[in-house]
Design a protein around this motif. Structure first.
Motif, short mmCIF file in Angstrom:
data_model
loop_
_atom_site.label_atom_id
_atom_site.label_comp_id
_atom_site.label_asym_id
_atom_site.label_seq_id
_atom_site.Cartn_x
_atom_site.Cartn_y
_atom_site.Cartn_z
N GLY A 222 0.84 -1.19 0.00
CA GLY A 222 0.00 0.00 0.00
C GLY A 222 0.87 1.24 0.00
O GLY A 222 1.80 1.36 -0.81
N PRO A 223 0.65 2.18 0.93
CA PRO A 223 1.47 3.41 0.99
C PRO A 223 2.82 3.20 1.66
O PRO A 223 3.64 4.12 1.70
CB PRO A 223 0.60 4.35 1.83
N LEU A 224 3.09 2.01 2.18
CA LEU A 224 4.32 1.74 2.89
C LEU A 224 5.35 1.07 1.99
O LEU A 224 5.00 0.33 1.07
CB LEU A 224 4.07 0.82 4.10
N SER A 225 6.63 1.34 2.26
CA SER A 225 7.73 0.63 1.61
C SER A 225 8.46 -0.15 2.69
O SER A 225 8.95 0.42 3.67
CB SER A 225 8.70 1.61 0.93
N LEU A 226 8.53 -1.48 2.53
CA LEU A 226 9.20 -2.35 3.50
C LEU A 226 10.57 -2.74 2.96
O LEU A 226 10.70 -3.10 1.79
CB LEU A 226 8.37 -3.60 3.75
N ILE A 227 11.58 -2.66 3.81
CA ILE A 227 12.95 -2.92 3.38
C ILE A 227 13.63 -3.83 4.40
O ILE A 227 13.53 -3.59 5.62
CB ILE A 227 13.76 -1.61 3.25
N MET A 228 14.31 -4.86 3.91
CA MET A 228 15.17 -5.69 4.75
C MET A 228 16.59 -5.54 4.20
O MET A 228 16.81 -5.77 3.00
CB MET A 228 14.75 -7.16 4.70
N TYR A 229 17.51 -5.13 5.03
CA TYR A 229 18.87 -5.00 4.54
C TYR A 229 19.89 -5.32 5.63
O TYR A 229 19.58 -5.24 6.82
CB TYR A 229 19.15 -3.60 3.98
N CYS A 230 21.06 -5.74 5.20
CA CYS A 230 22.15 -5.97 6.13
C CYS A 230 23.45 -5.58 5.45
O CYS A 230 23.53 -5.49 4.23
CB CYS A 230 22.19 -7.42 6.60
N SER A 231 24.47 -5.33 6.25
CA SER A 231 25.72 -4.83 5.70
C SER A 231 26.87 -5.10 6.64
O SER A 231 26.69 -5.19 7.85
CB SER A 231 25.61 -3.32 5.45
N ASP A 232 28.05 -5.23 6.05
CA ASP A 232 29.28 -5.22 6.83
C ASP A 232 29.45 -3.83 7.45
O ASP A 232 28.76 -2.89 7.06
CB ASP A 232 30.48 -5.52 5.94
N PRO A 233 30.38 -3.66 8.41
CA PRO A 233 30.60 -2.34 9.00
C PRO A 233 30.88 -1.27 7.95
O PRO A 233 31.73 -1.44 7.07
CB PRO A 233 31.82 -2.57 9.90
N ILE A 234 30.15 -0.18 8.03
CA ILE A 234 30.29 0.93 7.09
C ILE A 234 29.58 2.15 7.67
O ILE A 234 28.74 2.02 8.58
CB ILE A 234 29.71 0.57 5.70
N ILE A 235 29.89 3.33 7.18
CA ILE A 235 29.23 4.56 7.63
C ILE A 235 28.45 5.15 6.46
O ILE A 235 29.00 5.36 5.38
CB ILE A 235 30.25 5.59 8.14
N ALA A 236 27.17 5.38 6.68
CA ALA A 236 26.30 5.95 5.65
C ALA A 236 25.80 7.31 6.11
O ALA A 236 25.22 7.43 7.19
CB ALA A 236 25.13 5.01 5.37
N LYS A 237 26.04 8.33 5.30
CA LYS A 237 25.60 9.69 5.64
C LYS A 237 24.55 10.15 4.64
O LYS A 237 24.68 9.93 3.44
CB LYS A 237 26.77 10.66 5.63
N ARG A 238 23.52 10.81 5.17
CA ARG A 238 22.46 11.34 4.31
C ARG A 238 22.22 12.80 4.66
O ARG A 238 22.11 13.16 5.84
CB ARG A 238 21.16 10.55 4.50
N GLU A 239 22.14 13.65 3.65
CA GLU A 239 21.82 15.06 3.87
C GLU A 239 20.31 15.20 4.03
O GLU A 239 19.54 14.56 3.34
CB GLU A 239 22.29 15.91 2.68
N GLY A 240 19.91 16.04 4.96
CA GLY A 240 18.48 16.27 5.17
C GLY A 240 17.92 17.18 4.10
O GLY A 240 18.62 17.98 3.49
N LYS A 241 16.65 17.04 3.85
CA LYS A 241 15.98 17.89 2.86
C LYS A 241 14.56 18.11 3.32
O LYS A 241 13.71 17.24 3.26
CB LYS A 241 15.98 17.25 1.48
N VAL A 242 14.29 19.32 3.81
CA VAL A 242 12.95 19.66 4.28
C VAL A 242 12.09 20.01 3.08
O VAL A 242 12.45 20.84 2.27
CB VAL A 242 12.99 20.85 5.27
N GLY A 243 10.96 19.36 2.96
CA GLY A 243 10.08 19.58 1.82
C GLY A 243 9.43 20.95 1.84
O GLY A 243 9.23 21.56 2.89
#
Length: 325
Positions: free
Chosen positions: A60-81
Motif C-alpha cells: 500500500g502506501p508503505l515501503s518495506l525494506i530488509m537489509y544488512c551490511s558489513d561495518p560501514i558509515i552511511a551519511k544522508r543530507e536532510g531535505k525539508v520539503g
C-alpha cells in the motif's frame, strides 16, 4: 573503485534475512539505496569490498525494506520539503548487530531488538558497528500523524518499554511482507497496516513519550519549525497560521516557543530571515540584474515602501545604499 561506490557481494550464509525466501545481488549499494529514496555517501575504513543484501517490497502506501551490511558509515543530507510536498518517516528495527545513529545531532546506540523512528527530512549518519541486519518501513508523514501526535518529537528515541513490543512489531513486519508476497487484497493489507501503526503508537505512548522533558520537546520542535520556515521564506502565504497548521499546534503555543527563545514573535523571525536573504541577493552576481523591487517580492515582501523601511531599520541603510556599497 571510490570510497563512495563499493562493489557489493551477496553473503547468503551470514546475511540472509531470517524469514525471507529470496535474496537479490546488489551491484551498487549506493544505487540500491537511491532506489529506495535514500541518497547517501558511504565511507569505510579500508578499500575492501563488503557484503550486503537488500530487499524491498511495497505494501500500500508503505515501503518495506530488509537489509544488512558489513561495518560501514552511511551519511544522508536532510531535505525539508516545501509546502505541499509529501514527507516521510522511517521505522527501523535492529534484528542483528549494533548501530550508532546520529539523527539531527542526537546520537543513539542501537542493538538487537531496539527500534526507533526517524524523520527522513533531517540529516543523519548511520554507522554499522558490526555486521548488522535492519528491518525498515517508510511511512508517509500524514499517515503516521494519524496514529502518533507529532512524531517528530519521538525521533531517535528508544521506548523504555521496547522489550514488551519488539517481538510483536517484528512479527507484524513480516506479516505485512507476506501479505504483499501472497497478493493479499487491499482491505487485508489496510487491516495489518492499521494494526502495526496502532501498536507502534502504543509502544511510544507507554515508553519515552512520558519521559521526554517539556524543554526537550520545545527545543526540538522549535528547530523543526525554523527549518520549515527557512525553506519556505519565498512563500508569500507563510504565516503563523500556516506553520501552526503544518505542525498541528496552536498559534498561541507557537508564539510562546519563539518568545521563550527571546524572539518577540515568529513574524519577526520571518521578517529578519527574509531581510537577510534580500541583502544577500542585492550583492550577489547571480541576481545582479534583478531590481530591488523584484528581490523584495521574491522573498515575500508585497510592498516596496514597507520593505525599504524594514530594511533600513534592520541594516541602518536603505537597500539602494546597501547595493552600492
Amino acid at each position: 573503485m571510490t570510497s563512495n561506490d563499493y562493489a557489493v557481494h551477496l553473503d547468503c550464509a551470514a546475511c540472509k534475512p531470517d524469514d525471507a525466501e529470496n535474496s537479490c545481488i546488489i551491484d551498487s549499494w549506493v544505487g540500491a539505496l537511491r532506489n529506495i529514496h535514500w541518497p547517501v555517501s558511504l565511507t569505510k575504513q579500508d578499500n575492501q569490498n563488503y557484503n550486503a543484501n537488500l530487499q524491498r517490497i511495497n505494501c500500500g502506501p508503505l515501503s518495506l525494506i530488509m537489509y544488512c551490511s558489513d561495518p560501514i558509515i552511511a551519511k544522508r543530507e536532510g531535505k525539508v520539503g516545501s509546502a505541499g510536498s509529501e514527507s516521510h518517516f522511517t521505522f527501523n528495527y535492529i534484528n542483528k548487530g549494533r548501530l550508532s545513529v546520529d539523527h539531527n545531532n542526537q546520537i543513539t546506540d542501537l542493538s538487537k531488538g531496539d527500534f526507533v523512528i526517524a524523520d527522513n527530512s533531517l540529516p543523519s549518519t548511520i554507522e554499522f558497528l558490526s555486521k548488522a541486519q535492519t528491518f525498515s518501513i517508510r511511512i508517509p508523514a500524514k499517515l503516521l500523524g494519524i496514529y502518533i501526535d507529532n512524531p517528530r518529537l519521538l525521533c531517535n528515541q528508544i521506548p523504555s518499554g521496547g522489550t514488551l513490543y519488539r517481538g510483536v512489531l517484528k512479527e507484524l513486519f513480516f506479516c505485512l511482507w507476506r501479505q504483499c508476497e501472497d497478493g493479499a487484497t487491499e482491505e487485508s493489507q489496510k487491516a495489518v497496516i492499521n494494526t502495526f501503526l496502532s501498536f507502534l503508537a502504543i509502544s511510544f505512548e507507554t515508553g519515552n513519550k512520558r519521559q521526554l522533558s517539556d524543554a526537550h520537546k520545545s527545543e526540538f520542535l522549535l528547530s523543526r519549525i525554523k527549518e520549515y520556515i527557512d525553506n519556505n521564506l519565498s512563500n508569500i502565504h507563510l504565516s503563523p497560521e500556516l506553520v501552526a497548521q503544518e505542525f498541528h499546534i496552536s498559534t498561541r503555543y507557537l508564539r510562546k516557543l519563539f518568545q521563550a527563545e527571546g524572539t518577540n514573535s515568529m513574524t519577526d523571525y520571518i521578517r529578519y530571515k527574509r531581510l537577510d536573504k534580500c541583502a544577500d541577493d542585492l550583492i550577489s552576481i547571480q541576481t545582479d540584474k534583478k531590481s530591488i523591487t523584484d528581490i523584495a517580492y521574491f522573498w515575500g515582501f508585497n510592498n516596496s515602501s514597507s520593505f525599504t523601511r524594514a530594511f533600513k531599520a534592520y541594516f541602518g541603510i536603505s537597500p539602494m545604499e546597501y547595493k552600492r556599497r
